[in-house]
Design an enzyme around this catalytic site. Structure first.
Site, PDB file in Angstrom:
ATOM      1  N   HIS A  10       0.837  -1.047  -0.026  1.00 44.77           N
ATOM      2  CA  HIS A  10       0.125   0.040   0.050  1.00 44.77           C
ATOM      3  C   HIS A  10       0.719   1.347  -0.010  1.00 44.77           C
ATOM      4  O   HIS A  10       1.759   1.284   0.564  1.00 44.77           O
ATOM      5  CB  HIS A  10      -0.990   0.107   1.399  1.00 44.77           C
ATOM      6  CG  HIS A  10      -2.146  -0.954   1.209  1.00 44.77           C
ATOM      7  ND1 HIS A  10      -3.236  -0.712   0.834  1.00 44.77           N
ATOM      8  CD2 HIS A  10      -1.825  -2.412   1.665  1.00 44.77           C
ATOM      9  CE1 HIS A  10      -4.255  -1.819   0.887  1.00 44.77           C
ATOM     10  NE2 HIS A  10      -3.419  -2.895   1.317  1.00 44.77           N
ATOM     11  N   TYR A  52      -8.530   4.644   8.303  1.00 42.52           N
ATOM     12  CA  TYR A  52      -8.656   4.882   9.709  1.00 42.52           C
ATOM     13  C   TYR A  52      -9.786   5.926  10.008  1.00 42.52           C
ATOM     14  O   TYR A  52      -9.714   7.225   9.311  1.00 42.52           O
ATOM     15  CB  TYR A  52      -7.385   5.546  10.491  1.00 42.52           C
ATOM     16  CG  TYR A  52      -6.118   4.704  10.478  1.00 42.52           C
ATOM     17  CD1 TYR A  52      -5.708   4.188  11.843  1.00 42.52           C
ATOM     18  CD2 TYR A  52      -5.371   4.306   9.387  1.00 42.52           C
ATOM     19  CE1 TYR A  52      -4.999   3.406  12.054  1.00 42.52           C
ATOM     20  CE2 TYR A  52      -4.471   3.509   9.644  1.00 42.52           C
ATOM     21  CZ  TYR A  52      -4.145   2.982  10.711  1.00 42.52           C
ATOM     22  OH  TYR A  52      -3.100   2.390  10.970  1.00 42.52           O
ATOM     23  N   PRO A 111      -2.256  -0.698  19.346  1.00 40.88           N
ATOM     24  CA  PRO A 111      -2.155  -1.066  17.772  1.00 40.88           C
ATOM     25  C   PRO A 111      -2.452   0.241  16.754  1.00 40.88           C
ATOM     26  O   PRO A 111      -2.145  -0.239  15.512  1.00 40.88           O
ATOM     27  CB  PRO A 111      -3.116  -2.335  17.755  1.00 40.88           C
ATOM     28  CG  PRO A 111      -4.075  -2.046  18.704  1.00 40.88           C
ATOM     29  CD  PRO A 111      -3.351  -1.089  19.809  1.00 40.88           C
ATOM     30  N   LYS A 169       2.726  -0.563  15.147  1.00 42.05           N
ATOM     31  CA  LYS A 169       4.102  -0.635  15.292  1.00 42.05           C
ATOM     32  C   LYS A 169       4.668  -1.814  16.066  1.00 42.05           C
ATOM     33  O   LYS A 169       5.886  -2.267  16.004  1.00 42.05           O
ATOM     34  CB  LYS A 169       4.621   0.639  16.212  1.00 42.05           C
ATOM     35  CG  LYS A 169       4.471   1.771  15.428  1.00 42.05           C
ATOM     36  CD  LYS A 169       5.188   1.736  14.210  1.00 42.05           C
ATOM     37  CE  LYS A 169       4.879   2.957  13.141  1.00 42.05           C
ATOM     38  NZ  LYS A 169       5.000   2.677  11.817  1.00 42.05           N
ATOM     39  N   TYR A 186       4.493   6.319   9.566  1.00 41.22           N
ATOM     40  CA  TYR A 186       3.606   5.349   9.303  1.00 41.22           C
ATOM     41  C   TYR A 186       4.340   4.257   8.526  1.00 41.22           C
ATOM     42  O   TYR A 186       4.464   3.028   8.908  1.00 41.22           O
ATOM     43  CB  TYR A 186       2.471   5.593   8.460  1.00 41.22           C
ATOM     44  CG  TYR A 186       1.355   4.465   8.178  1.00 41.22           C
ATOM     45  CD1 TYR A 186       0.530   4.416   9.599  1.00 41.22           C
ATOM     46  CD2 TYR A 186       1.306   3.977   7.396  1.00 41.22           C
ATOM     47  CE1 TYR A 186      -0.401   3.282   9.538  1.00 41.22           C
ATOM     48  CE2 TYR A 186       0.277   2.560   7.601  1.00 41.22           C
ATOM     49  CZ  TYR A 186      -0.625   2.589   8.657  1.00 41.22           C
ATOM     50  OH  TYR A 186      -1.470   1.472   8.611  1.00 41.22           O
TER      51      TYR A 186
HETATM   52  C1  LIG Z   1      -3.941 -10.084  21.587  1.00 42.15           C
HETATM   53  C2  LIG Z   1      -3.110  -9.393  20.760  1.00 42.15           C
HETATM   54  C3  LIG Z   1      -3.598  -8.532  19.334  1.00 42.15           C
HETATM   55  C4  LIG Z   1      -2.589  -8.018  18.685  1.00 42.15           C
HETATM   56  N1  LIG Z   1      -3.228  -7.257  17.452  1.00 42.15           N
HETATM   57  C5  LIG Z   1      -2.613  -6.481  16.930  1.00 42.15           C
HETATM   58  C6  LIG Z   1      -3.271  -5.719  15.781  1.00 42.15           C
HETATM   59  O1  LIG Z   1      -4.178  -6.111  15.461  1.00 42.15           O
HETATM   60  N2  LIG Z   1      -2.238  -4.839  15.316  1.00 42.15           N
HETATM   61  C7  LIG Z   1      -1.059  -4.431  15.546  1.00 42.15           C
HETATM   62  O2  LIG Z   1      -0.516  -3.561  14.912  1.00 42.15           O
HETATM   63  N3  LIG Z   1      -0.649  -5.154  16.714  1.00 42.15           N
HETATM   64  C8  LIG Z   1      -1.287  -6.189  17.319  1.00 42.15           C
HETATM   65  N4  LIG Z   1      -0.711  -6.793  18.424  1.00 42.15           N
HETATM   66  C9  LIG Z   1       0.593  -6.690  18.590  1.00 42.15           C
HETATM   67  C10 LIG Z   1       1.537  -7.426  17.966  1.00 42.15           C
HETATM   68  O3  LIG Z   1       0.697  -8.704  17.348  1.00 42.15           O
HETATM   69  C11 LIG Z   1       2.814  -7.881  18.797  1.00 42.15           C
HETATM   70  O4  LIG Z   1       3.576  -6.364  19.105  1.00 42.15           O
HETATM   71  C12 LIG Z   1       3.747  -8.903  18.269  1.00 42.15           C
HETATM   72  O5  LIG Z   1       3.134 -10.084  18.288  1.00 42.15           O
HETATM   73  C13 LIG Z   1       5.125  -8.956  19.093  1.00 42.15           C
HETATM   74  O6  LIG Z   1       6.005 -10.021  18.722  1.00 42.15           O
HETATM   75  P1  LIG Z   1       6.748 -10.627  19.877  1.00 42.15           P
HETATM   76  O7  LIG Z   1       7.390 -11.965  19.413  1.00 42.15           O
HETATM   77  O8  LIG Z   1       7.575  -9.784  20.804  1.00 42.15           O
HETATM   78  O9  LIG Z   1       5.829 -11.229  20.997  1.00 42.15           O
HETATM   79  P2  LIG Z   1       4.675 -12.403  20.793  1.00 42.15           P
HETATM   80  O10 LIG Z   1       4.064 -12.311  19.347  1.00 42.15           O
HETATM   81  O11 LIG Z   1       3.762 -12.385  21.882  1.00 42.15           O
HETATM   82  O12 LIG Z   1       5.324 -13.859  20.976  1.00 42.15           O
HETATM   83  C14 LIG Z   1       5.749 -14.365  22.111  1.00 42.15           C
HETATM   84  C15 LIG Z   1       5.798 -15.982  22.130  1.00 42.15           C
HETATM   85  O13 LIG Z   1       6.150 -16.227  23.465  1.00 42.15           O
HETATM   86  C16 LIG Z   1       5.649 -17.466  23.964  1.00 42.15           C
HETATM   87  N5  LIG Z   1       5.737 -17.579  25.308  1.00 42.15           N
HETATM   88  C17 LIG Z   1       5.082 -16.868  26.192  1.00 42.15           C
HETATM   89  N6  LIG Z   1       5.485 -17.152  27.311  1.00 42.15           N
HETATM   90  C18 LIG Z   1       6.573 -17.795  27.255  1.00 42.15           C
HETATM   91  C19 LIG Z   1       7.312 -18.708  28.172  1.00 42.15           C
HETATM   92  N7  LIG Z   1       7.197 -18.701  29.593  1.00 42.15           N
HETATM   93  N8  LIG Z   1       8.113 -19.660  27.776  1.00 42.15           N
HETATM   94  C20 LIG Z   1       8.297 -19.766  26.362  1.00 42.15           C
HETATM   95  N9  LIG Z   1       7.670 -19.170  25.513  1.00 42.15           N
HETATM   96  C21 LIG Z   1       6.608 -18.195  25.809  1.00 42.15           C
HETATM   97  C22 LIG Z   1       4.079 -17.015  23.372  1.00 42.15           C
HETATM   98  O14 LIG Z   1       3.295 -18.095  23.282  1.00 42.15           O
HETATM   99  C23 LIG Z   1       4.515 -16.278  22.058  1.00 42.15           C
HETATM  100  O15 LIG Z   1       4.392 -17.439  20.797  1.00 42.15           O
HETATM  101  C24 LIG Z   1      -1.542  -7.575  19.156  1.00 42.15           C
HETATM  102  C25 LIG Z   1      -1.007  -8.375  20.256  1.00 42.15           C
HETATM  103  C26 LIG Z   1      -1.710  -8.994  20.927  1.00 42.15           C
HETATM  104  C27 LIG Z   1      -1.224  -9.772  22.179  1.00 42.15           C
END
Ligand SMILES: Cc1cc2nc3c(=O)[nH]c(=O)nc-3n(C[C@H](O)[C@H](O)[C@H](O)COP(=O)(O)OP(=O)(O)OC[C@H]3O[C@@H](n4cnc5c(N)ncnc54)[C@H](O)[C@@H]3O)c2cc1C
Length: 391
Positions: free
Chosen positions: A72, A200, A291, A295, A383
């Site tokens: 986009h 938005y 969200p 970011k 953005y």
């Molecule tokens: C419910 C939800 C909805 C979201 N929706 C949006 C959205 O619509 N738009 C947007 O821009 N952003 C959204 N976000 C934000 C975005 O998805 C996150 O910023 C992104 O997932 C971050 O990635 P990460 O790898 O840091 O963490 P995560 O994706 O949370 O990955 C962490 C991983 O660690 C695992 N874990 C947890 N505890 C343990 C442990 N003790 N030992 C081993 N593994 C463990 C989890 O199962 C998971 O697989 C959302 C976040 C959440 C939680």
């Protein structure tokens, strides 16, 4: 077990870090509490900044993103029932790619398993030990057996509810936290997107958001009260509310079967620093961004890139300075993202205590943002992902 980098969590941050390290010949073991299928089907974020898409390409993980993702080069602000397009391409020379987070996770898991590197799913009782010392280790249960992994470094990539952040003594962290007085109700629907761009929408009944996941799948959100329960939102009510808020001259909303829905609270969290001894935090383990700015996943993936670079330097040459700079380098990006998400959230949402003058102030800000080239450029460069000239 022994490895160079023990990675806790197989989300975007942990998987990306593991992949980038393996390209440099650095060993890691990834442990994950979830099942592989659950991790691969969590529908969350989907807007990739240009720098994130470029990093996925550069490390060989961007093939499916390039063929199935949708680029986009504009984003629409809709208010008073009219569309105002911010031309990301013209203003910045860059754009965003819409490609679901769960697809990136699938791609990175497939690459890691293809390359014969370990991911241990469905672990439990994960604990981090001796993180302040030279030889940190991780303990957990897998299929009922107690396992210990000795590491040089641990990467805490286990999201907002993981154990890594809580393994750091509270007195060693500064925590900044804010809860917003609303939540987002999000749906995934099997229907072609109703607009060519991401929309938005500011509306007196609350914010609404129209996005895509593919040419045949739409992702839409509604601002709702934090205490709302998804059971009180049958599909017809969701579509009616979306239609009311998103109404615009000469435009109509396409509805279709809803295949997923949920309510996510809106909050922001940052902990500083993102390092304690031999434990480095990345992604949601260290921060949560509302969200609205899209970011969270971008920060997670870019931090994996910064950490991989610093670890590579340290393992290869013994130079620890990039690792020492890791936290400050990431936090600069994190606070920029937090500010942008806060700004977008404040401009677009209906606050419970909003009076008529606050709504007028929001509309004045929107009007200025879409009409002033300087203001439009500021939104656009944030953005698509603001890149610091010096890092
Ligand atoms: C419910 C939800 C909805 C979201 N929706 C949006 C959205 O619509 N738009 C947007 O821009 N952003 C959204 N976000 C934000 C975005 O998805 C996150 O910023 C992104 O997932 C971050 O990635 P990460 O790898 O840091 O963490 P995560 O994706 O949370 O990955 C962490 C991983 O660690 C695992 N874990 C947890 N505890 C343990 C442990 N003790 N030992 C081993 N593994 C463990 C989890 O199962 C998971 O697989 C959302 C976040 C959440 C939680």
């Amino acid at each position: 077990m022994r490895t160079q980098v023990g990675i806790v969590g197989a989300g975007p941050a942990g998987l990306m870090l593991a992949h980038l390290l393996s390209l440099q010949g650095i060993e890691s073991i990834v442990i994950e509490t979830g099942k592989r299928t659950d991790v691969e089907h969590r529908v969350r974020a989907g807007v990739l900044e240009q720098g994130t898409a470029d990093l996925l390409d550069a490390c060989g993980a961007g093939g499916r993103m390039r063929s199935e993702g949708v680029v986009h080069d504009g984003v629409v602000l809709r208010f008073r029932g009219e569309d105002h397009r911010i031309d990301l391409g013209a203003l910045t020379g860059r754009g965003v790619t819409v490609y679901g987070q769960q697809e990136i996770v699938k791609d990175l898991i497939a690459i890691r398993l293809r390359d014969g590197h370990p991911i241990l799913f469905e672990v439990s009782n994960v604990q981090l030990h001796d993180i302040k010392r030279e030889h940190p280790w991780i303990s957990f249960l897998l299929d009922g057996a107690s396992i210990r992994i000795d590491c040089d470094v641990i990467a805490g990539c286990d999201g907002v509810d993981g154990v890594s952040r809580d393994s750091i003594p509270k007195r060693s962290l500064t925590t900044y936290s804010r809860a917003y007085p609303f939540a987002w109700l999000g749906i995934v629907a099997t229907v072609a997107p109703s607009a060519a761009d991401i929309v938005y929408c500011h509306h007196e009944r609350g914010f609404a958001f129209l996005s895509t996941r593919s040419p045949a799948v739409s992702r839409l959100y509604l601002q709702v009260a934090p205490e709302e329960r998804i059971g009180d939102w049958p599909d017809t009510r969701i579509w009616e509310e979306l239609e009311t808020r998103l109404a615009a001259h000469g435009w109509s909303l396409h509805d279709g079967p809803i295949t997923g829905k949920g309510i996510t609270s809106m909050r922001s969290l940052v902990v500083e620093p993102m390092q304690f001894g031999r434990l480095f935090l990345a992604g949601d383990a260290a921060h949560v961004v509302p969200p609205t700015g899209a970011k969270g996943m971008n920060l997670a993936i870019r931090e994996a890139g910064i950490l991989a670079e610093a670890l590579t330097m340290w393992f290869r040459t013994g130079d620890i300075s990039p690792l020492d700079a890791y936290s400050a380098r990431c936090l600069r990006r994190v606070w920029r993202a937090q500010h942008f998400a806060w700004w977008m959230t404040s401009m677009l949402h209906r606050f419970p205590d909003s009076d008529a003058s606050q709504v007028q102030l929001q509309l004045a800000q929107l009007d200025y943002t879409v009409n002033s080239p300087a203001a439009a450029k500021s939104l656009a460069e944030n953005y698509v992902g603001y890149e610091w000239a010096s890092e």
